[in-house]
Design a protein around this motif. Structure first.
Motif, short mmCIF file in Angstrom:
data_model
loop_
_atom_site.label_atom_id
_atom_site.label_comp_id
_atom_site.label_asym_id
_atom_site.label_seq_id
_atom_site.Cartn_x
_atom_site.Cartn_y
_atom_site.Cartn_z
N PRO A 108 0.82 -1.23 0.00
CA PRO A 108 0.00 0.00 0.00
C PRO A 108 0.84 1.27 0.00
O PRO A 108 0.48 2.25 -0.65
N ALA A 109 1.97 1.26 0.73
CA ALA A 109 2.85 2.43 0.75
C ALA A 109 3.47 2.66 -0.64
O ALA A 109 3.52 3.80 -1.12
N VAL A 110 3.93 1.59 -1.27
CA VAL A 110 4.51 1.71 -2.62
C VAL A 110 3.45 2.19 -3.60
O VAL A 110 3.71 3.06 -4.45
N PHE A 111 2.26 1.64 -3.49
CA PHE A 111 1.17 2.05 -4.37
C PHE A 111 0.84 3.54 -4.19
O PHE A 111 0.64 4.27 -5.18
N ILE A 113 2.83 5.92 -3.09
CA ILE A 113 3.94 6.73 -3.61
C ILE A 113 3.87 6.81 -5.13
O ILE A 113 4.01 7.90 -5.72
N LEU A 114 3.66 5.68 -5.79
CA LEU A 114 3.60 5.67 -7.25
C LEU A 114 2.41 6.47 -7.76
O LEU A 114 2.52 7.18 -8.76
N LEU A 115 1.28 6.38 -7.05
CA LEU A 115 0.09 7.09 -7.50
C LEU A 115 0.24 8.60 -7.36
O LEU A 115 -0.23 9.35 -8.22
N THR A 116 0.89 9.03 -6.29
CA THR A 116 1.09 10.47 -6.11
C THR A 116 2.06 11.06 -7.13
O THR A 116 2.09 12.28 -7.32
N GLU A 117 2.86 10.21 -7.77
CA GLU A 117 3.80 10.68 -8.78
C GLU A 117 3.15 10.87 -10.15
O GLU A 117 3.78 11.40 -11.06
N ILE A 118 1.90 10.43 -10.29
CA ILE A 118 1.19 10.63 -11.56
C ILE A 118 0.81 12.10 -11.69
O ILE A 118 0.14 12.65 -10.80
N PRO A 119 1.21 12.77 -12.74
CA PRO A 119 0.94 14.21 -12.84
C PRO A 119 -0.53 14.57 -13.03
O PRO A 119 -0.98 15.63 -12.59
N SER A 120 -1.30 13.70 -13.68
CA SER A 120 -2.70 14.01 -13.96
C SER A 120 -3.57 13.74 -12.73
O SER A 120 -3.62 12.60 -12.23
N ALA A 121 -4.28 14.75 -12.25
CA ALA A 121 -5.15 14.60 -11.09
C ALA A 121 -6.34 13.70 -11.41
O ALA A 121 -6.81 12.94 -10.56
N ARG A 122 -6.83 13.75 -12.65
CA ARG A 122 -7.97 12.91 -13.03
C ARG A 122 -7.61 11.44 -12.99
O ARG A 122 -8.38 10.61 -12.49
N ILE A 123 -6.45 11.12 -13.51
CA ILE A 123 -6.02 9.71 -13.50
C ILE A 123 -5.80 9.23 -12.07
O ILE A 123 -6.15 8.11 -11.71
N ARG A 124 -5.21 10.09 -11.23
CA ARG A 124 -5.00 9.72 -9.83
C ARG A 124 -6.32 9.41 -9.14
O ARG A 124 -6.45 8.41 -8.43
N LYS A 125 -7.30 10.27 -9.33
CA LYS A 125 -8.60 10.05 -8.69
C LYS A 125 -9.28 8.79 -9.23
O LYS A 125 -9.91 8.04 -8.47
N LEU A 126 -9.16 8.57 -10.55
CA LEU A 126 -9.77 7.39 -11.15
C LEU A 126 -9.15 6.11 -10.60
O LEU A 126 -9.87 5.17 -10.21
N THR A 130 -11.01 3.40 -8.18
CA THR A 130 -11.13 2.03 -8.69
C THR A 130 -10.53 1.02 -7.73
O THR A 130 -11.09 -0.07 -7.53
N THR A 131 -9.40 1.36 -7.12
CA THR A 131 -8.74 0.41 -6.22
C THR A 131 -9.33 0.42 -4.82
O THR A 131 -9.07 -0.50 -4.04
N THR A 132 -10.12 1.43 -4.49
CA THR A 132 -10.75 1.49 -3.16
C THR A 132 -12.09 0.76 -3.14
O THR A 132 -12.48 0.22 -2.10
N ILE A 133 -12.77 0.71 -4.26
CA ILE A 133 -14.10 0.08 -4.33
C ILE A 133 -14.10 -1.37 -3.85
O ILE A 133 -15.02 -1.78 -3.13
N PRO A 134 -13.11 -2.22 -4.21
CA PRO A 134 -13.15 -3.62 -3.75
C PRO A 134 -13.24 -3.78 -2.24
O PRO A 134 -13.74 -4.80 -1.76
N LEU A 192 -5.95 -3.13 -0.99
CA LEU A 192 -4.80 -2.30 -1.36
C LEU A 192 -5.15 -0.82 -1.40
O LEU A 192 -4.49 0.02 -0.77
N GLY A 193 -6.18 -0.46 -2.13
CA GLY A 193 -6.55 0.94 -2.26
C GLY A 193 -7.00 1.56 -0.95
O GLY A 193 -6.68 2.71 -0.64
N TRP A 194 -7.73 0.78 -0.15
CA TRP A 194 -8.20 1.29 1.14
C TRP A 194 -7.04 1.51 2.10
O TRP A 194 -6.99 2.54 2.79
#
Length: 319
Positions: A108-111, A113-126, A130-134, A192-194
């Motif tokens: 979860p920590a690696v995930f 970190i990698l997600l915060t490095e994505i420049p697009s805010a829309r992709i980060r939120k998507l 998506t990973t929190t819903i499960p 993972l997302g949660w």
């Protein structure tokens, strides 16, 4: 000194009086009343059930009042010691599942970190949504999906056989050798997302000036992660890891209950499922309570031991 000045001095002294406590102030009382329902819920669901420990010391049979049930003392504790082979198998499964979960704790920590490095805010939120819903999907639904995908006639076998990857269908749900790893993978997919949310908060709490200063010094993205982000969330990771280690015997019931079958029963029966089977399937409430007491004692001992270790290593505890 005038009358107005005297009144002002008296008012200041009353505010500074050591006998005045926040709890009797208006705002303090409001906060206390707001917290009271949650305190009552904790008492009702975590402390009142401790009364049920009495069942471990009596020979309880359904339908017979508790007052009329014979007192047997430590009889069921002796049975627990004699039936150590079964308990050892259950503890083995529980510990293996827990250790696999602890080994995967950095994901979860690696995930995050990698997600915060994505420049697009829309992709980060998507991706985050998506990973929190499960996490909110019932294990019964997860089992239905896994059965339709990984069973003998499932999608995975059909596609693999058409591509020539498999010569005959396999059923991972009934594979005793793979059950530990398969259940761990399902748990990671579901949580993972949660679990990454708390790391998102920890990363957001890092001072942005540190990243700006690192950019001025010519640090790249990987160097910022290595020298700023990881040290910034390390304390959060350590606390969560210590809490996971203290709850090593609490791996849950729902997941292993729905995936339990005769082919993998020897490897998937954890201590929570064992207590459930003893109490609600075989109606041996007294023995089930005894096993539950043993689990609680071990868990509390681990919690305080790890808390003491944390105080020695980090200078402060987690509780």
């Amino acid at each position: 000194m005038g009358k107005r000045e005297k009144e002002e001095t008296k008012r200041v002294r009353m505010k500074q009086s050591p006998g005045t406590t926040n709890i009797f102030k208006k705002d303090g009382m409001r906060l206390l009343l707001l917290a009271l329902p949650f305190v009552m819920i904790v008492i009702a669901f975590f402390y009142v059930p401790l009364f049920g420990w009495l069942y471990a010391f009596i020979d309880y049979k359904p339908g017979i009042p508790l007052s009329q049930s014979p007192f047997v003392g430590l009889k069921y504790f002796h049975i627990l010691a004699e039936d150590w082979s079964t308990l050892a198998r259950v503890l083995r499964n529980t510990l293996v599942m827990s250790f696999l979960g602890i080994l995967c704790a950095p994901l979860p920590a690696v995930f995050a970190i990698l997600l915060t490095e994505i420049p697009s805010a829309r992709i980060r939120k998507l991706v985050q949504t998506t990973t929190t819903i499960p996490n909110f999907v019932s294990w019964i639904i997860v089992y239905s999906l896994a059965f339709n995908i990984f069973s003998t006639g499932g999608v995975f076998n059909q596609v693999a056989m058409k591509l020539g990857i498999l010569s005959e269908p396999s059923n991972i749900l009934a594979n005793e050798d793979a059950v530990w790893y398969f259940q761990t993978a399902l748990g990671i997919w579901k949580s993972l997302g949660w679990n990454a949310i708390i790391y998102f908060a920890a990363i957001a709490g890092i001072d942005g000036e540190l990243f700006d200063a690192a950019s001025v010094d010519g640090a790249g993205r990987f160097q910022k992660i290595l020298h700023i982000t990881i040290p910034g969330i390390s304390s959060t990771f350590i606390v969560l890891l210590l809490l996971s280690a203290s709850n090593i015997l609490s791996v849950g019931l729902d997941q292993y209950l729905v995936f339990h079958n005769s082919m993998v029963a020897d490897k998937i029966e954890v201590i929570d499922y064992y207590v459930y089977r003893l109490g609600l399937i075989t109606n041996d409430y007294s023995y089930a309570t005894t096993v539950g007491i043993l689990k609680t004692i071990v868990s509390v001992t681990l919690l305080f031991s790890i808390n003491g270790l944390s105080k020695k290593i980090r200078g402060f505890g987690i509780v």
